[in-house]
Design a protein around this motif. Structure first.
Motif, mmCIF file in Angstrom:
data_model
loop_
_atom_site.group_PDB
_atom_site.id
_atom_site.type_symbol
_atom_site.label_atom_id
_atom_site.label_comp_id
_atom_site.label_asym_id
_atom_site.label_seq_id
_atom_site.Cartn_x
_atom_site.Cartn_y
_atom_site.Cartn_z
ATOM 1 N N ALA A 46 -4.135 -7.860 7.331
ATOM 2 C CA ALA A 46 -4.753 -6.961 6.357
ATOM 3 C C ALA A 46 -5.333 -5.731 7.041
ATOM 4 O O ALA A 46 -5.288 -4.623 6.496
ATOM 5 C CB ALA A 46 -5.852 -7.711 5.585
ATOM 6 N N ALA A 47 -5.870 -5.906 8.248
ATOM 7 C CA ALA A 47 -6.426 -4.773 8.991
ATOM 8 C C ALA A 47 -5.349 -3.759 9.328
ATOM 9 O O ALA A 47 -5.544 -2.542 9.203
ATOM 10 C CB ALA A 47 -7.102 -5.277 10.268
ATOM 11 N N VAL A 48 -4.189 -4.246 9.775
ATOM 12 C CA VAL A 48 -3.075 -3.343 10.100
ATOM 13 C C VAL A 48 -2.623 -2.592 8.852
ATOM 14 O O VAL A 48 -2.401 -1.373 8.880
ATOM 15 C CB VAL A 48 -1.903 -4.144 10.714
ATOM 16 N N ALA A 49 -2.478 -3.318 7.740
ATOM 17 C CA ALA A 49 -2.025 -2.689 6.503
ATOM 18 C C ALA A 49 -3.030 -1.658 6.000
ATOM 19 O O ALA A 49 -2.662 -0.540 5.618
ATOM 20 C CB ALA A 49 -1.791 -3.763 5.434
ATOM 21 N N THR A 50 -4.306 -2.012 6.012
ATOM 22 C CA THR A 50 -5.340 -1.101 5.525
ATOM 23 C C THR A 50 -5.461 0.133 6.412
ATOM 24 O O THR A 50 -5.619 1.264 5.923
ATOM 25 C CB THR A 50 -6.694 -1.838 5.458
ATOM 26 N N VAL A 93 7.637 -4.626 7.508
ATOM 27 C CA VAL A 93 8.281 -5.841 6.994
ATOM 28 C C VAL A 93 8.075 -6.998 7.967
ATOM 29 O O VAL A 93 7.746 -8.120 7.576
ATOM 30 C CB VAL A 93 9.788 -5.594 6.750
ATOM 31 N N VAL A 94 8.260 -6.720 9.254
ATOM 32 C CA VAL A 94 8.075 -7.760 10.271
ATOM 33 C C VAL A 94 6.630 -8.256 10.277
ATOM 34 O O VAL A 94 6.366 -9.463 10.387
ATOM 35 C CB VAL A 94 8.471 -7.228 11.661
ATOM 36 N N ALA A 95 5.682 -7.330 10.150
ATOM 37 C CA ALA A 95 4.270 -7.706 10.175
ATOM 38 C C ALA A 95 3.915 -8.688 9.071
ATOM 39 O O ALA A 95 2.989 -9.500 9.217
ATOM 40 C CB ALA A 95 3.391 -6.458 10.056
ATOM 41 N N THR A 189 3.816 2.405 2.467
ATOM 42 C CA THR A 189 4.539 2.133 1.225
ATOM 43 C C THR A 189 4.933 0.665 1.132
ATOM 44 O O THR A 189 4.771 0.023 0.087
ATOM 45 C CB THR A 189 5.792 3.022 1.138
ATOM 46 N N VAL A 190 5.424 0.124 2.246
ATOM 47 C CA VAL A 190 5.791 -1.301 2.271
ATOM 48 C C VAL A 190 4.560 -2.169 2.050
ATOM 49 O O VAL A 190 4.569 -3.108 1.237
ATOM 50 C CB VAL A 190 6.476 -1.664 3.609
ATOM 51 N N PHE A 191 3.477 -1.866 2.768
ATOM 52 C CA PHE A 191 2.263 -2.684 2.659
ATOM 53 C C PHE A 191 1.680 -2.650 1.245
ATOM 54 O O PHE A 191 1.152 -3.652 0.748
ATOM 55 C CB PHE A 191 1.205 -2.191 3.650
ATOM 56 N N LEU A 192 1.765 -1.501 0.567
ATOM 57 C CA LEU A 192 1.190 -1.373 -0.761
ATOM 58 C C LEU A 192 2.046 -2.027 -1.841
ATOM 59 O O LEU A 192 1.521 -2.660 -2.764
ATOM 60 C CB LEU A 192 1.002 0.109 -1.113
ATOM 61 N N LEU A 193 3.357 -1.889 -1.732
ATOM 62 C CA LEU A 193 4.240 -2.312 -2.809
ATOM 63 C C LEU A 193 4.722 -3.744 -2.690
ATOM 64 O O LEU A 193 5.192 -4.322 -3.668
ATOM 65 C CB LEU A 193 5.453 -1.367 -2.892
ATOM 66 N N TRP A 194 4.606 -4.331 -1.502
ATOM 67 C CA TRP A 194 5.084 -5.684 -1.312
ATOM 68 C C TRP A 194 4.024 -6.653 -1.826
ATOM 69 O O TRP A 194 3.097 -7.033 -1.121
ATOM 70 C CB TRP A 194 5.357 -5.940 0.164
ATOM 71 N N SER A 195 4.184 -7.053 -3.103
ATOM 72 C CA SER A 195 3.167 -7.888 -3.724
ATOM 73 C C SER A 195 2.993 -9.221 -3.012
ATOM 74 O O SER A 195 1.911 -9.808 -3.001
ATOM 75 C CB SER A 195 3.513 -8.140 -5.197
ATOM 76 N N GLY A 196 4.048 -9.725 -2.385
ATOM 77 C CA GLY A 196 3.955 -10.985 -1.665
ATOM 78 C C GLY A 196 3.116 -10.881 -0.415
ATOM 79 O O GLY A 196 2.806 -11.889 0.210
ATOM 80 N N GLY A 197 2.750 -9.655 -0.044
ATOM 81 C CA GLY A 197 1.957 -9.472 1.166
ATOM 82 C C GLY A 197 0.466 -9.646 0.948
ATOM 83 O O GLY A 197 -0.303 -9.554 1.894
ATOM 84 N N GLY A 208 -1.400 -5.303 -2.630
ATOM 85 C CA GLY A 208 -0.564 -5.837 -1.563
ATOM 86 C C GLY A 208 -1.457 -6.342 -0.445
ATOM 87 O O GLY A 208 -2.407 -7.085 -0.680
ATOM 88 N N ALA A 209 -1.162 -5.901 0.779
ATOM 89 C CA ALA A 209 -1.971 -6.330 1.931
ATOM 90 C C ALA A 209 -3.106 -5.360 2.237
ATOM 91 O O ALA A 209 -3.827 -5.542 3.209
ATOM 92 C CB ALA A 209 -1.068 -6.479 3.161
ATOM 93 N N VAL A 210 -3.265 -4.321 1.413
ATOM 94 C CA VAL A 210 -4.223 -3.253 1.702
ATOM 95 C C VAL A 210 -5.555 -3.494 1.005
ATOM 96 O O VAL A 210 -5.607 -3.716 -0.211
ATOM 97 C CB VAL A 210 -3.653 -1.883 1.273
ATOM 98 N N ASP A 211 -6.640 -3.442 1.756
ATOM 99 C CA ASP A 211 -7.993 -3.512 1.223
ATOM 100 C C ASP A 211 -8.396 -2.091 0.833
ATOM 101 O O ASP A 211 -8.819 -1.286 1.673
ATOM 102 C CB ASP A 211 -8.940 -4.083 2.290
ATOM 103 N N LEU A 212 -8.239 -1.771 -0.442
ATOM 104 C CA LEU A 212 -8.452 -0.398 -0.905
ATOM 105 C C LEU A 212 -9.901 0.050 -0.744
ATOM 106 O O LEU A 212 -10.175 1.220 -0.462
ATOM 107 C CB LEU A 212 -8.021 -0.268 -2.369
#
Length: 262
Positions: A46-50, A93-95, A189-197, A208-212
């Protein structure tokens, strides 16, 4: 209290973005890993995505405030930018599938390798020449992938390369921002839109994986500082600029290592 800390970290990130070309991932990941520690093993992911959100906005603002004469050095780098973008998307994607602990360890390991490289090998603190050839286009894919997976930010990879190619530190730092933007935009874009993340246990405020909420606090602190520092950039000699860069690498490595041994 954590929101106040994130705003302050955002301010520090603004300084490092404006002066050294890195900020979002490099500075924010250790603190975000701490702030989202309740997510357990998903906290580093989550830190990487945010942090990627902060990288996009901060790098865009810093790029917009860079002199056109400096940015012109990227003319003809379309293939490099394209491969950075592809690498960034692939890395995001890999993350999604890499254990959070592995991301945190990889973050520290990569920074340690970078610190050793820039201090032991010649050409960083005092560049060897001034011909400044471009970064090879083929390097864009691995740079983008590593930056997106580990959250270190593209500049931690590109600034040492440009420095050894003969660029002055201020130019290398300035050029790192548009290169980082090329990596971070598709990754975000991947981190925000990938709901499975979405991390297990994530509460309100995650997309997604982003802490807004954390991303907003970081940007609140960073953006005004970027504008201010760009207008009133402190004067550093080229060698001092490079040494400060290495020192910041060491500080962030220690901070991230501390989150691993808590």
């Amino acid at each position: 209290m954590s929101a106040v800390i994130l705003v302050l970290v955002g301010a520090v990130s603004g300084v490092t973005t404006a002066m050294f070309g890195f900020g979002g991932g490099f500075v924010a990941v250790p603190v975000l890993t701490w702030a989202d520690a309740y997510l357990g093993g998903d906290a580093p992911r989550a830190a990487v995505a945010t942090s990627s959100v902060l990288m996009v906005v901060a790098a865009a603002v810093a790029t917009a405030s860079t002199r056109r004469a400096v940015l012109s050095e990227l003319r003809g780098s379309g293939r490099l930018l394209g491969l950075l973008a592809v690498g960034g998307a692939a890395g995001a994607v890999v993350a999604r599938h890499v254990p959070g602990g592995a991301i945190a360890v990889g973050f520290v390991a990569y920074l340690v390798v970078t610190i050793v490289s820039v201090t032991v090998r010649p050409g960083f603190v005092r560049p060897d020449g001034d011909d400044a050839p471009p970064i090879p286009s083929a390097a864009g894919l691995p740079i983008g992938a590593v930056a997106a997976v580990l959250g270190v930010g593209g500049s931690v990879l590109t600034v040492p390369m440009m420095r050894r190619n003969g660029h002055r530190m201020d130019v290398a730092a300035a050029l790192a921002n548009p290169l980082t933007l090329a990596v971070a935009l598709p990754a975000t874009t991947v981190f925000l839109l990938w709901s499975g993340g979405r991390p297990a246990g994530a509460g309100f405020g995650f997309l997604g994986a982003v802490d807004l909420r954390a991303a907003g606090a970081l940007m609140l602190g960073s953006l005004p500082v970027i504008v201010l520092v760009r207008r009133r950039t402190p004067r550093l000699s080229d060698v001092a600029h490079a040494r400060w860069y290495v020192g910041l690498l060491v500080v962030v490595t220690i901070a991230m290592a501390a989150t691993l041994v808590r």
